[in-house]
Design an enzyme around this catalytic site. Structure first.
Site, mmCIF file in Angstrom:
data_model
loop_
_atom_site.group_PDB
_atom_site.id
_atom_site.type_symbol
_atom_site.label_atom_id
_atom_site.label_comp_id
_atom_site.label_asym_id
_atom_site.label_seq_id
_atom_site.Cartn_x
_atom_site.Cartn_y
_atom_site.Cartn_z
ATOM 1 N N TYR A 49 0.820 -1.217 0.000
ATOM 2 C CA TYR A 49 0.000 0.000 0.000
ATOM 3 C C TYR A 49 0.850 1.262 0.000
ATOM 4 O O TYR A 49 0.599 2.199 0.749
ATOM 5 C CB TYR A 49 -0.981 -0.006 1.179
ATOM 6 N N HIS A 50 1.842 1.290 -0.896
ATOM 7 C CA HIS A 50 2.735 2.440 -1.007
ATOM 8 C C HIS A 50 2.774 2.994 -2.435
ATOM 9 O O HIS A 50 3.861 3.222 -2.987
ATOM 10 C CB HIS A 50 4.156 2.056 -0.575
ATOM 11 N N PRO A 51 1.637 3.241 -3.097
ATOM 12 C CA PRO A 51 1.695 3.809 -4.442
ATOM 13 C C PRO A 51 2.313 5.205 -4.400
ATOM 14 O O PRO A 51 2.077 5.982 -3.476
ATOM 15 C CB PRO A 51 0.223 3.852 -4.862
#
Length: 573
Positions: free
Chosen positions: A479-481
């Site tokens: 969850y690190h776009p």
């Protein structure tokens, strides 16, 4: 935090100096800092609502808000071609505080070399020496200020329960036995090594930017916060941004920005808003039915993210959190937290970690570990009956690149997200190395008393074909776009922004959030996003802090060795 009502007289106010779009990890910082000048009028627009929920405030409840439609945009990728066509979830915060209100609260700044890499990529003034003052400005570290850490900033950081469970220290000791260094502070002088993990928790509560930055200033007369609004587009006069249109309850509204419009909608929201406003790759806009205002090919490109997997083992001792997920245990934990803001309710349970290099010749760490004394899934349910523990692990410097594109001109349409995970052979090989190193670490003597059967991956890892197949089926997004509106030099045709965060070719428009990263950092993204917002606010105001001359630790023999000493046990496959 409850969004305060508009001030008397502001219901009809349509002119502001600054309009900030998105009250997330970056937007709350901008709203706070820009409104410090009482003569500066600031409008903050947020699609979500209040963050006043016990599930957000209680750190141990972290899996709940992430899985609630009320707080999450609920994005997902297109079928990923190199993950056997799987669609990968991409949760993003839709609430005051944005993703800082639904994330895992892990505080990792990244390595100093990450920011020097930005500068080399054309983001002048964004080297580590330039960024360190803003990391410090943002933070109050539990042990106080020093050369590397901040002592009086809005964002509280700590180590949760200070690793009371013996499994945390056993994991650290296993890393040392495997030949890796220990570190006293992975966010300070030395990231590389095994040590304690830090989290954005203060006084036993989640310290989202809505609490840290927005709550203390919500009554400023010159700050207007509007929540539950859907921003439609940026108003353009030729190639000058002049305001914003949005809707609330189906009613269209707009406001003018006499100074600037600042987009802080995140790595998915910011490029899609620019594209809907006619700023982006011309062919993408035309296909979506949007008139081209400014053909800027890099908008939505360069998408980067971290992948991870869980290594899970049964635990031979009844000391794990798997015994704490029953209703009675949850009631006891919750009651203690409500009364005292302490105990297991006051931690995210990621209290030890590691950052290592995958091979000799890698200058700074490219693999990250989060250790948890439980075998659980992201939805908070147990992964097995009985006791277990797990470590989340993945390579942190991917070379594959993806994209974010609007499908049509409709404000409510979800964008097309293609991460393109594992496209490159380099990324696939990094995963092979990562898994083998992880199993070797967890096979060290320090874990012998605790380590039972391996639950996952529980497959042979010597054969690349089988390893690759297992990775394709089991990796998940961390969850690190990021990186979809990157900063860059004038001669970089894919740079969306200049180093002052200004949209190239457009006046009075900036982007300030994780989308502006040229490359993804080595770690979780909330801390560097907040730093970017602190520095970006000063760039807007025209008074940037001086850089600090520091020398973080780099293994002096990084070119010739992968770790500092031999493992007590070899590779266990």
């Amino acid at each position: 935090m409850e969004a305060r009502p508009d001030h008397p007289g502001q219901n009809t106010m349509s002119d502001y100096d600054y309009i900030v779009i998105g009250a997330g990890s970056a937007g709350c910082v901008l709203a706070n800092r820009l409104s410090e000048d009482a003569d500066t009028r600031v409008l903050l627009l947020e699609a979500g609502g209040s963050d006043n929920s016990i599930f957000i405030r209680m750190p141990t409840a972290l899996s709940i808000p992430m899985n609630m439609d009320r707080f999450n945009w609920g994005f997902a990728s297109e079928p990923e071609p190199h993950l056997d066509g799987r669609r990968i979830d991409c949760p993003r915060g839709r609430v005051l505080g944005g993703s800082s209100s639904i994330n895992g609260m892990v505080y990792v700044r990244g390595h100093a070399c990450d920011f020097d890499e930005w500068q080399k990529a054309g983001a002048a003034g964004w080297g580590y020496a330039d960024c360190l003052p803003y990391f410090k400005k943002s933070e109050t570290w539990m042990l106080g200020e020093d050369t590397w850490r901040g002592g009086d900033g809005p964002l509280g950081t700590c180590n949760g329960n200070e690793m009371k469970n013996p499994l945390y220290r056993a994991f650290i000791e296993a890393g040392i036995e495997a030949g890796y260094p220990s570190t006293d502070d992975c966010n300070g002088y030395q990231q590389e090594g095994f040590g304690s993990m830090h989290m954005t928790v203060s006084g036993g509560e989640r310290c989202a930017t809505s609490r840290a930055y927005l709550g203390p200033v919500q009554n400023r007369a010159n700050l207007n916060v509007k929540s539950d609004v859907l921003v439609e587009r940026i108003i353009m006069d030729g190639k000058i941004a002049t305001g914003v249109t949005w809707s609330k309850g189906g009613r269209p509204q707009q406001a003018n920005a006499t100074a600037e419009v600042i987009v802080c909608a995140g790595s998915i929201g910011s490029p899609t808003l620019l594209q809907r406003s006619g700023i982006g790759p011309g062919n993408v806009l035309k296909d979506a039915g949007v008139d081209v205002v400014h053909d800027l090919p890099g908008v939505g490109e360069n998408l980067q993210d971290h992948l991870e997997v869980y290594f899970q083992y049964r635990c031979n001792m009844p000391i794990t959190l798997n015994s704490k997920i029953g209703l009675l245990s949850k009631f006891m934990i919750g009651t203690r937290w409500i009364l005292t803001r302490s105990g297991l309710g006051a931690t995210n349970h990621f209290e030890s970690c590691a950052f290592i290099r995958s091979r000799a010749g890698v200058r700074w760490p490219d693999i990250q570990f989060h250790f948890m004394p439980a075998a659980m899934r992201y939805d908070g349910r147990a992964a097995l009956d009985g006791h277990g523990f797990q470590v989340h692990v993945g390579p942190n410097k991917p070379t594959s690149r993806g994209k974010v594109r609007i499908r049509d001109a409709c404000t409510g349409s979800k964008p097309q997200i293609n991460f393109n995970y594992l496209e490159t052979e380099r990324d696939r090989n990094d995963w092979r190395t990562c898994l083998r190193l992880t199993r070797e670490i967890l096979g060290q003597p320090a874990m012998d008393a605790y380590r039972g059967d391996e639950i996952q991956p529980a497959v042979e890892l010597r054969d690349d074909k089988h390893t690759d197949a297992w990775v394709r089926q089991n990796v998940e997004s961390a969850y690190h776009p990021s990186c979809t509106c990157k900063m860059g030099a004038d001669d970089d045709p894919m740079a969306v922004l200049d180093p002052q965060c200004r949209v190239r070719g457009v006046d009075k428009l900036r982007v300030i959030d994780s989308s502006i990263f040229p490359t993804i950092t080595n770690g979780n993204l909330n801390a560097p996003t907040i730093m970017v917002a602190e520095k970006g606010a000063d760039i807007v105001r025209g008074h940037v802090l001086s850089g600090e001359d520091v020398e973080p630790w780099i293994d002096p023999e990084w070119q010739s060795r992968q770790r500092s000493g031999p493992a007590k046990r070899g590779d266990v496959t």
